[in-house]
Design a protein around this motif. Sequence first.
Motif, short mmCIF file in Angstrom:
data_model
loop_
_atom_site.label_atom_id
_atom_site.label_comp_id
_atom_site.label_asym_id
_atom_site.label_seq_id
_atom_site.Cartn_x
_atom_site.Cartn_y
_atom_site.Cartn_z
N TYR A 103 -11.17 -0.69 -10.69
CA TYR A 103 -9.84 -0.30 -11.13
C TYR A 103 -9.69 -0.61 -12.61
N GLY A 104 -8.97 0.22 -13.31
CA GLY A 104 -8.69 -0.03 -14.73
C GLY A 104 -7.46 -0.89 -14.94
N SER A 105 -6.81 -1.30 -13.86
CA SER A 105 -5.63 -2.17 -13.94
C SER A 105 -5.69 -3.13 -12.76
N GLY A 106 -4.63 -3.92 -12.60
CA GLY A 106 -4.56 -4.82 -11.46
C GLY A 106 -5.70 -5.82 -11.45
N SER A 107 -6.40 -5.92 -10.33
CA SER A 107 -7.46 -6.92 -10.17
C SER A 107 -8.73 -6.56 -10.92
N GLY A 108 -8.94 -5.29 -11.22
CA GLY A 108 -10.20 -4.86 -11.82
C GLY A 108 -11.36 -4.86 -10.83
N GLN A 109 -11.06 -5.08 -9.55
CA GLN A 109 -12.11 -5.07 -8.53
C GLN A 109 -12.52 -3.64 -8.17
N GLN A 110 -13.52 -3.51 -7.32
CA GLN A 110 -14.03 -2.20 -6.93
C GLN A 110 -12.93 -1.39 -6.25
N SER A 111 -12.78 -0.14 -6.67
CA SER A 111 -11.68 0.69 -6.18
C SER A 111 -11.94 1.21 -4.77
N VAL A 112 -10.85 1.44 -4.06
CA VAL A 112 -10.86 2.04 -2.73
C VAL A 112 -9.93 3.25 -2.77
N THR A 113 -10.41 4.37 -2.24
CA THR A 113 -9.64 5.61 -2.31
C THR A 113 -9.71 6.35 -0.97
N GLY A 114 -9.03 7.48 -0.92
CA GLY A 114 -9.19 8.41 0.18
C GLY A 114 -10.00 9.59 -0.31
N PHE A 115 -11.02 10.00 0.45
CA PHE A 115 -11.95 11.05 0.02
C PHE A 115 -11.91 12.19 1.03
N SER A 116 -11.88 13.43 0.50
CA SER A 116 -11.71 14.59 1.38
C SER A 116 -12.98 15.00 2.09
N GLY A 117 -14.15 14.76 1.49
CA GLY A 117 -15.41 15.22 2.06
C GLY A 117 -15.81 14.43 3.29
N VAL A 118 -16.47 15.08 4.23
CA VAL A 118 -16.91 14.44 5.46
C VAL A 118 -18.30 13.84 5.30
N GLU A 119 -19.13 14.38 4.42
CA GLU A 119 -20.55 14.02 4.36
C GLU A 119 -20.85 12.80 3.48
N ASP A 120 -19.93 12.37 2.64
CA ASP A 120 -20.23 11.34 1.65
C ASP A 120 -20.55 9.99 2.30
N ALA A 121 -21.69 9.42 1.94
CA ALA A 121 -22.12 8.14 2.53
C ALA A 121 -21.32 6.96 2.03
N ASN A 122 -20.54 7.12 0.96
CA ASN A 122 -19.71 6.02 0.46
C ASN A 122 -18.45 5.81 1.30
N SER A 123 -18.32 6.54 2.39
CA SER A 123 -17.16 6.37 3.27
C SER A 123 -17.52 5.64 4.56
N TYR A 124 -18.72 5.05 4.64
CA TYR A 124 -19.12 4.32 5.84
C TYR A 124 -18.79 2.84 5.70
N TRP A 125 -18.27 2.27 6.79
CA TRP A 125 -17.88 0.86 6.86
C TRP A 125 -18.48 0.23 8.11
N ILE A 126 -18.94 -1.02 7.98
CA ILE A 126 -19.49 -1.77 9.10
C ILE A 126 -18.39 -2.67 9.66
N VAL A 127 -18.16 -2.62 10.95
CA VAL A 127 -17.13 -3.44 11.58
C VAL A 127 -17.69 -4.84 11.84
N ARG A 128 -17.09 -5.85 11.24
CA ARG A 128 -17.56 -7.23 11.35
C ARG A 128 -16.45 -8.12 11.92
N PRO A 129 -16.80 -9.21 12.61
CA PRO A 129 -15.78 -10.13 13.12
C PRO A 129 -15.29 -11.09 12.05
#
Length: 216
Positions: free
Chosen positions: A60-86
């Motif tokens: 992010y260019g403001s706020g925390s400056g941490q890695q950004s999270v967004t909503g993405f329209s494409g279905v195929e992009d591998a950057n939209s995968y998340w591992i469910v952890r306890p």
Amino acid sequence: MAIGFFGLALFLFLGLDFDQGSPSPSYAASSEGVEITYGSVLKLMHEKTKYRLHSHDVPYGSGSGQQSVTGFSGVEDANSYWIVRPQPGTSAKQGDPIKSGTIIRLQHMRTRKWLHSHLHASPITGNLEVSCFGGETESDTGDYWRLMIEGTGKTWKQEQRIRLQHVDTSGYLHSHDKKYQRIAGGQQEVCGVREKRPDNIWLAAEGVYLPVTESK
């Protein structure tokens, strides 16, 4: 098409680094009603806009400056995968089903950082910023999200409508149709809001869902 998706599922599964070792064979979700367990890799789809929860190595260019999270329209992009952890320190293990009300973490598959929130303002609407933070050995309570199943379901399944409430801020994971122009042109803002709204609803979409581990 089915063969291609199964190949992607196998590639994702073999590329994971699980704490508990290799489970019994994984499978790609191809129908509704699949149980979601710890260790599963999935995409979360925002019900109203159909965009997937997404992150990439862009701060992010403001706020925390941490890695950004967004909503993405494409279905195929591998950057939209998340591992469910306890949540750390619990007895939960890979292959266990997940009950409504449970605190979980979501680890971004590509960058290994955790879905995170805090009191920084989100860039577009000024709500609670949602970012990616930490890594394999770095996680804190800002990474904790309470799974809340809408309706009568007791354990998380693929077709169920859910909310994710951030433990530290009480904000619900939220999105809308307001889009970025610069850091992620065309992608929409993901943020946290403290009220229950129709835009708080998410569904598990594409993924590799590990089968439930049978109790011995």
